[in-house]
Design a protein around this motif. Structure first.
Motif, PDB file in Angstrom:
ATOM      1  N   GLU A  46       0.796  -1.233   0.000  1.00 61.86           N
ATOM      2  CA  GLU A  46       0.000   0.000   0.000  1.00 61.86           C
ATOM      3  C   GLU A  46       0.832   1.289   0.000  1.00 61.86           C
ATOM      4  O   GLU A  46       0.503   2.232  -0.726  1.00 61.86           O
ATOM      5  CB  GLU A  46      -0.954   0.002   1.197  1.00 61.86           C
ATOM      6  N   PRO A  47       1.935   1.410   0.772  1.00 57.70           N
ATOM      7  CA  PRO A  47       2.692   2.667   0.742  1.00 57.70           C
ATOM      8  C   PRO A  47       3.400   2.945  -0.587  1.00 57.70           C
ATOM      9  O   PRO A  47       3.835   4.076  -0.819  1.00 57.70           O
ATOM     10  CB  PRO A  47       3.724   2.475   1.867  1.00 57.70           C
ATOM     11  N   GLU A 268      -0.436  -4.558  10.532  1.00 55.42           N
ATOM     12  CA  GLU A 268      -0.962  -5.928  10.554  1.00 55.42           C
ATOM     13  C   GLU A 268      -0.858  -6.613   9.199  1.00 55.42           C
ATOM     14  O   GLU A 268      -0.951  -7.846   9.117  1.00 55.42           O
ATOM     15  CB  GLU A 268      -2.421  -5.922  11.013  1.00 55.42           C
ATOM     16  N   TRP A 269      -0.653  -5.850   8.130  1.00 53.78           N
ATOM     17  CA  TRP A 269      -0.515  -6.440   6.792  1.00 53.78           C
ATOM     18  C   TRP A 269       0.960  -6.612   6.429  1.00 53.78           C
ATOM     19  O   TRP A 269       1.287  -6.851   5.279  1.00 53.78           O
ATOM     20  CB  TRP A 269      -1.213  -5.567   5.757  1.00 53.78           C
ATOM     21  N   ASN A 270       1.840  -6.460   7.408  1.00 55.76           N
ATOM     22  CA  ASN A 270       3.276  -6.628   7.224  1.00 55.76           C
ATOM     23  C   ASN A 270       3.853  -5.588   6.267  1.00 55.76           C
ATOM     24  O   ASN A 270       4.771  -5.873   5.486  1.00 55.76           O
ATOM     25  CB  ASN A 270       3.604  -8.041   6.708  1.00 55.76           C
ATOM     26  N   GLU A 271       3.305  -4.374   6.318  1.00 56.21           N
ATOM     27  CA  GLU A 271       3.749  -3.287   5.461  1.00 56.21           C
ATOM     28  C   GLU A 271       4.349  -2.158   6.298  1.00 56.21           C
ATOM     29  O   GLU A 271       3.816  -1.806   7.347  1.00 56.21           O
ATOM     30  CB  GLU A 271       2.584  -2.739   4.629  1.00 56.21           C
ATOM     31  N   VAL A 272       5.437  -1.594   5.806  1.00 57.06           N
ATOM     32  CA  VAL A 272       6.097  -0.474   6.472  1.00 57.06           C
ATOM     33  C   VAL A 272       5.336   0.810   6.155  1.00 57.06           C
ATOM     34  O   VAL A 272       5.047   1.099   4.996  1.00 57.06           O
ATOM     35  CB  VAL A 272       7.563  -0.346   6.015  1.00 57.06           C
ATOM     36  N   LYS A 273       5.021   1.582   7.174  1.00 57.72           N
ATOM     37  CA  LYS A 273       4.340   2.858   6.977  1.00 57.72           C
ATOM     38  C   LYS A 273       5.322   4.024   6.935  1.00 57.72           C
ATOM     39  O   LYS A 273       5.128   4.986   6.217  1.00 57.72           O
ATOM     40  CB  LYS A 273       3.310   3.085   8.089  1.00 57.72           C
ATOM     41  N   GLU A 274       6.382   3.951   7.727  1.00 62.08           N
ATOM     42  CA  GLU A 274       7.380   5.013   7.772  1.00 62.08           C
ATOM     43  C   GLU A 274       8.765   4.402   7.583  1.00 62.08           C
ATOM     44  O   GLU A 274       9.244   3.659   8.446  1.00 62.08           O
ATOM     45  CB  GLU A 274       7.312   5.774   9.105  1.00 62.08           C
TER      46      GLU A 274
END
Length: 358
Positions: A46-47, A268-274
């Motif tokens: 997503e990011p 929770e989706w194993n994705e880095v936000k920052e």
């Protein structure tokens, strides 16, 4: 007065209705409901803009296109790039054809991926490992020779193990979007495609370590952490520091009192936000460098927490629960004497059962 409120659209995923904004994809709408209906994703992140639509792990069936046109879509569609329509009905874990297609996707991804989980640093937090456990088949039909590559160092901190790569493009999008000069990408075409750098050029920008976090398999690994510890023997805690380059919000992974690695925080989706800089990731491995916030929240169903894959906590169990909810008992009162079956009287049948003492 003009009403600027966005008109939400309704979409139903596996019998659960949710309202989302126009332009939302099926995958994003399913994630709003929760992991019990959200399709898996191997290439979507997503990011990262433009990601998705490559691995086909998130295939779903659209049973009704919209309220205006309720006809089903003729083929399974990739939920990560398909926008929702008002009144759309989507079948994910509740559709046998979707689950069968995912078995084929797993088999396809594992054609060249080696079975080296026992020595891979990504084991325990590998998206492909989770995907294969939840949706894969026990056996493979592939008999040809697999592709193999030599391990290469593409910088002072990163080692590329191309044999494990599934060409999800996440690392390429990451380097494109958070750094100024990308020096690696996908070389060649077709079955000869591979991730690499031009003339073995090193990746040395200050955010290069983030390609390790976004890689769903063990193709890009941290050279400072290799073979030091299994992830389920580590204790992760959230921490932060005042960093002039990045947000400074990280997860510290402890072995005893030693910080063995530093990673960006994931949702929770194993994705880095920052995304974090290399200074925080590789140079600050002393507890005194950080302000500890508390233990990192980890799902109890994860391998990191349970040290194994629980049998009763697979994602596909939602389909079994849905089938159980819609199960209709059959009233079978046929005369069994005509079928050649001897039916015991209730009192004699009870005597044939083992007692509690036995």
């Amino acid at each position: 007065m003009v009403d600027n409120q966005v008109q939400l659209v309704k979409v139903t995923v596996d019998g659960i209705e949710v309202e989302v904004e126009p332009g939302t994809t099926i995958l994003q709408a399913a994630r709003k409901i929760g992991p019990e209906v959200a399709p898996p994703a191997m290439c979507y992140y997503e990011p990262l803009k433009g990601s998705g639509g490559k691995c086909r792990a998130c295939l779903v069936r659209v049973a009704a296109g919209s309220a205006k046109d309720p006809r089903p879509m003729p083929k399974l569609v990739a939920s990560c790039i398909t926008p929702v329509q008002d009144g759309m009905v989507v079948e994910n874990f509740s559709n046998p054809a979707v689950l069968e297609a995912r078995k084929g996707i797993v088999e396809f991804l594992l054609i060249n991926h080696p079975l080296d989980c026992p020595v891979c640093d990504q084991a325990g937090e590998c998206d492909l490992q989770n995907f294969a456990f939840e949706h894969g088949a026990v056996q493979t039909r592939y008999e040809e020779e697999r592709r193999t590559f030599e391990k290469t160092d593409i910088g002072p901190f990163i080692q590329l193990h191309m044999t494990r790569c599934i060409l999800c493009y996440r690392c390429v999008y990451t380097a494109d979007q958070i750094t100024e000069k990308r020096v690696h990408g996908v070389l060649n075409r077709g079955d000869a495609s591979e991730i690499g750098t031009y003339i073995e050029k090193a990746i040395d920008n200050d955010f290069s370590g983030n390609v390790i976090d976004v890689c769903p398999v063990g193709a890009l690994t941290d050279k400072t952490y290799r073979f030091k510890n299994r992830v389920w023997f580590s204790k992760p805690v959230d921490a932060h520091r005042d960093c002039p380059t990045c947000s400074g919000k990280v997860s510290l992974w402890y072995r005893g009192s030693e910080v063995i690695r530093v990673t960006a925080r994931k949702n929770e989706w194993n994705e880095v936000k920052e995304f974090i800089c290399n200074t925080c990731r590789f140079d600050k491995k002393d507890t005194a460098d950080w302000v500890i916030e508390g233990p990192t929240k980890i799902s109890r169903a994860s391998v990191i927490s349970a040290n194994k894959y629980p049998k009763n906590l697979t994602v596909s169990s939602f389909g079994a629960r849905l089938a159980a909810a819609e199960y209709k008992p059959i009233n079978d009162e046929r005369d069994t004497s005509q079928l050649g079956i001897q039916q015991l009287p209730p009192e004699r049948f009870a005597k044939t059962l083992p007692s509690a003492k036995e």
